[in-house]
Design a protein around this motif. Sequence first.
Motif, PDB file in Angstrom:
ATOM      1  N   ASP A  43       0.850  -1.274   0.001  1.00  0.00           N
ATOM      2  CA  ASP A  43       0.015  -0.058   0.026  1.00  0.00           C
ATOM      3  C   ASP A  43       0.991   1.518   0.049  1.00  0.00           C
ATOM      4  O   ASP A  43       1.669   1.325   0.996  1.00  0.00           O
ATOM      5  CB  ASP A  43      -1.059  -0.178   1.086  1.00  0.00           C
ATOM      6  N   GLU A  44       0.521   2.345  -0.860  1.00  0.00           N
ATOM      7  CA  GLU A  44       1.735   3.256  -1.095  1.00  0.00           C
ATOM      8  C   GLU A  44       0.760   4.475  -0.747  1.00  0.00           C
ATOM      9  O   GLU A  44       1.227   5.663  -1.279  1.00  0.00           O
ATOM     10  CB  GLU A  44       2.320   3.174  -2.608  1.00  0.00           C
ATOM     11  N   SER A  45      -0.312   4.439  -0.270  1.00  0.00           N
ATOM     12  CA  SER A  45      -1.240   5.566  -0.494  1.00  0.00           C
ATOM     13  C   SER A  45      -1.200   6.402   0.892  1.00  0.00           C
ATOM     14  O   SER A  45      -1.728   7.400   1.129  1.00  0.00           O
ATOM     15  CB  SER A  45      -2.772   5.160  -0.642  1.00  0.00           C
ATOM     16  N   ASN A  46      -0.465   5.945   1.824  1.00  0.00           N
ATOM     17  CA  ASN A  46      -0.106   6.842   2.938  1.00  0.00           C
ATOM     18  C   ASN A  46       1.194   7.669   2.608  1.00  0.00           C
ATOM     19  O   ASN A  46       2.341   7.157   2.787  1.00  0.00           O
ATOM     20  CB  ASN A  46       0.298   5.924   4.168  1.00  0.00           C
ATOM     21  N   LYS A  47       1.057   8.776   2.201  1.00  0.00           N
ATOM     22  CA  LYS A  47       2.001   9.585   1.378  1.00  0.00           C
ATOM     23  C   LYS A  47       2.934  10.041   2.298  1.00  0.00           C
ATOM     24  O   LYS A  47       4.050  10.297   2.028  1.00  0.00           O
ATOM     25  CB  LYS A  47       1.294  10.865   0.794  1.00  0.00           C
TER      26      LYS A  47
ATOM     27  N   LEU B 705      -6.664   7.176  -4.504  1.00  0.00           N
ATOM     28  CA  LEU B 705      -6.734   5.624  -4.024  1.00  0.00           C
ATOM     29  C   LEU B 705      -6.254   5.990  -2.660  1.00  0.00           C
ATOM     30  O   LEU B 705      -5.177   6.532  -2.569  1.00  0.00           O
ATOM     31  CB  LEU B 705      -5.923   4.869  -4.981  1.00  0.00           C
ATOM     32  N   LYS B 706      -7.006   5.478  -1.555  1.00  0.00           N
ATOM     33  CA  LYS B 706      -6.409   5.445  -0.277  1.00  0.00           C
ATOM     34  C   LYS B 706      -6.736   4.113   0.410  1.00  0.00           C
ATOM     35  O   LYS B 706      -7.854   3.745   0.433  1.00  0.00           O
ATOM     36  CB  LYS B 706      -7.143   6.512   0.623  1.00  0.00           C
ATOM     37  N   LYS B 772      -7.377  -3.065  -4.993  1.00  0.00           N
ATOM     38  CA  LYS B 772      -7.215  -1.601  -4.656  1.00  0.00           C
ATOM     39  C   LYS B 772      -8.665  -0.904  -5.453  1.00  0.00           C
ATOM     40  O   LYS B 772      -8.612  -0.588  -6.605  1.00  0.00           O
ATOM     41  CB  LYS B 772      -6.092  -1.067  -5.456  1.00  0.00           C
TER      42      LYS B 772
END
Lengths: 259, 804
Positions: A43-47, B705-706, B772
Amino acid sequence: MSEQGHKQGAVRFGMVIDLDKCTGCMACSVACQAENNISFREDESNKLRSISWMEVFYLDNDQDYANYQYTYLPRPCMHCDAPHHAPCTFVCPVNATTRDEENGIVGHIYPRCIGCRYCIVACPYHARDFNWWDPAWPEPMEAMLNPEVSPRMRGVVEKCTFCHHRLLKARAKAFLEEQDLYEVTYMPACGEACPTKAISFGNLNDAESQVAKLAKDPRAFRLLSKLNTEPKVYYLSKHEWVRKQGDKHFQNSNGNKRG
Amino acid sequence: MKFGRRAFLQFAAGAVGGTLLSPLPWKLVDDASIWSQNWSWRPSPERGPVTRKASVCTLCDGGCGIQVRLVNKNRAISVEGNPRHPVNEGGICPLGAAGAQFLYAPYRISQPMKQSKKRGDATGFKPISWDEAVGELQKKLSNLRKAETPHTVAAITGHAHNSMQDLWQQFFTAYGSQNLFTMPSHRDSLQGAGLLALGREAPFAFDLEHASFILSFGADLVEGWGSPGRMQTLFGKWNASEAEGAAVKLVQVASRCSMTAAKADRWIPVRPGSEAALALGMAHVMVKEKLYDASFMQDHVFGFEDWTDTRGKPRQGFKSFLMAAENSLEAASQQTGLEAPRIVDLAREFAAQNHAVAVWGGSGGNLPENTYHDLVFFALNVLKGNLKPGGMLSLAATVPLGELPQIRGDETARKGLAQKSADQIGDEKPSLTGRNLYAFLSLVAQAPPYPIEILMIHEANPAYGLAGKQTFEKAVERVGWMVSFSSYMDETALLADIILPNHAALERLDDVIGLPGSPLAYYAVAAPVLPPRLNTRHTGDVLLQLARSMGGSVGEALPWKSHEEFLQERVKGLAAAEGGAVFEESPSDWGKVKVGSTPHRNYTDGAGLWKKLSAGHCWYDAPRDPLQEIRSASGKIELAFQTLDSKGWAVEKDELYLPRFALQAPSGDPKEYPLLLLPYRMSSLSYGYHPNPPFMTKTVWDFVLKGKESFVELHPGTAQSMGLKEGDRIILKTPGGEATVRVHLFPGARPEAVYMPLGLGRKGYDAYIGGKGANVNSLLDVQGDPLSGQGIAWSARAQLKRLG
Ligand code: SF4
Ligand code: SF4
Ligand code: SF4
């Protein structure tokens, strides 16, 4: 730049990114990841935790619908040229991050880094990322690692190096060919990949270079120039609202950081 | 494979020793020290000399030249653009740049597999040998021929622009089935439009290299329209600074402030789906104010004036139709939501520009449009005289590859081919061009004209990529046996009974026929850059093996020993044909190739041409004068489509023969579903056969996308009226399905619409890809094109419900 009073060589590598050409395609960011063995997680969405040396930001003009406009702003490390120190090099207690005064590139020496993250706090451009975990590639993907760049371990900071290893390769070649090492220029991976040719790179001290010329373009601006960090990354935009935002932090109308 | 620490230090010492003589070695020494540390996690890929191998990318149809950096010629570390290639001039798109991640993807299928449990059970796949796998397929195919039912075999392929597609066609014809389908593409409707207007089933092409004013009707030019490599390269040139040369003006008509709209010189926001109404309004103004090319219309166009059909009935022409009430300025204004004076101004501006062109095709230009609308945009170009030599629009030039052998066809094949294809039943109007995949699948699911015993899938992922809820899954339930040739464990492969995995793109030989959207003739060979990593086999070779073992007229029709020999034969034919050359000039000379220029031939025979092509060069030929290419009944450009009559489509109303606004409203009650759901494309999300590689996913914004949730875009005003804030969780419901998503406030969204990105919501693969976000395809409404009958999925009616 000589009035800044710090010792420097004849070479000052810098970058110019033409935001009028940039389409936000992200090829630069992808090419940088492949070139520099940047690790990725499921998961790369926590920037705040994601490692990205070339991050593409999103700026908008705060207008509504028919007048709405936005633009992309690719952000590598600015390789700040402020006198004596860049913000990050100033705070590093162990000299793990230093500016090479011979060419202006701000480097990070991973085995020296103790992971205190002062530099991350000091960098006004969010250009630095911390390795919260050991990098791990899904099994066969390790095969893609570029042997010219070392991967980083848990507990150290990393950031854009202006693809420094490419300079070394170019200089090694010039050396063997008995050419002037200080004439050598090169192209980082991001600039090579950019399909719209938005990214130029070269010696800002060479008045004849494309970057030196573009840096004087009336559209040119730098990020947060009021902080006197003297970034060596210049941007071009024909839109005044974009140039103005160069001096703000990246906030959109909703107040959340984009990117 | 592991490189021991000692050996490595020796290697490093050599490297450092060499460069220590240069004045700046510290960084390299530093890097070497890290590579040689003994951290337990330290990855130790094999080291060795780094080389580059040139080829052509086949991840999309864009035809970009690439060079792959290799260690020891067998480990790909990155994919770069080839600076000598004229399409992309060294640049590359993010998908191409991440291409090696497909090679080393954990979800690749390493050898043939057979499902031992229920279909769709990922744990049921058991490895089998290639002999068993091909043998079983061959036995089944032979038995169906013995039973004289070859027509019960069907296939869906993903690519329509390479020789593999021709090989499939050859196989199916020789075998005796008409049921060969391809995934939907804008080419489908454009070919229909080409047939009606010019008598040629070829897509239109645009001379954007020489245009100075580009009016885009929803064409996602920078998101990846036609050839993304070509478009991005051109976009950079259009925005050259004053010092670098003249700038080109881009005007974008679209309901959403897309990437192209944001990057355009001007964005003209219109109601969703109303782009063609604006084009007709502009045509109205141009005719009324006599701003069109009158002599061109007179000399080269049929059906502009009133006309008489083959039965002697007088019919209205396009000109007077444009003056009818339904095409008035007021009508256009109402449909588009634009004020009438803006339409008038835009028409005048378009008419006044010297090299103005209208382009169209949303969703990256990769999905079929309403054929009438294709023809409206085409007609606007015709009014501008854009089909003149030196004009901006033509037909894509054909590539004279070697013909495939004549198919003798035995009795069984003849019987099979005499059966209608399974997408057609009863006495519906015959389809204009090609096959209709959506009709096929819905018939197979409900009332198949005959059972489908074998369905083969090649380089396609219909279970993910087709619009509508479970369009594909429902059909597969009624299919006897499903065969996948996928290299990846994708949504479709998961449903297969047997998998015969193809090599991955960079491992296999392929070709690219034509450059989508470009008027030049283009051909390239994608040579493999490294040997196959896994126990896979080229699907072309499998097809040839099947044909060989079936023998008879099937074997004769596919006589080549290997897929490579087949391609070489085709290239031999290209070398023997007139015209064309290998492009070896500087990429900047590409723009100088115009109608009438004769490339200097730089090969003497097939072998010489093959050598250059497999080294990464491309073959090209000058565009054709479009007026010479017309094959219509009148010998002119037809704006009244009399071909409809000859195709058995006799229609009553005059307007049905003319380019018209024919927007099909999506199903559902607007009271129940007050919003319109529209898909949009981002260049950092791959929405086709290839899933988003991890490198690209890293670049996706956290307002798209989160975690596992994706966002839909809503105008802040719309959100406010519904009491929704940024980040709120909602259920988005359409007549076809529903998904849980989050809200992102986007001032560039049309207030009556909700927008969702294409390319998310994959299932399976690995943890970096699957799960996702939501898949917008499954929510869309599929409608039959009024002319071609092909499925179009441009929108759906939608309602939002807040969660918790
Ligand atoms: S210069 Fe090199 S390290 Fe920096 S952003 Fe570009 S590719 Fe990445
Ligand atoms: S590759 Fe070029 S066009 Fe694409 S985002 Fe980066 S700078 Fe912009
Ligand atoms: S645009 Fe298409 S052909 Fe070009 S690099 Fe990207 S995927 Fe490959």
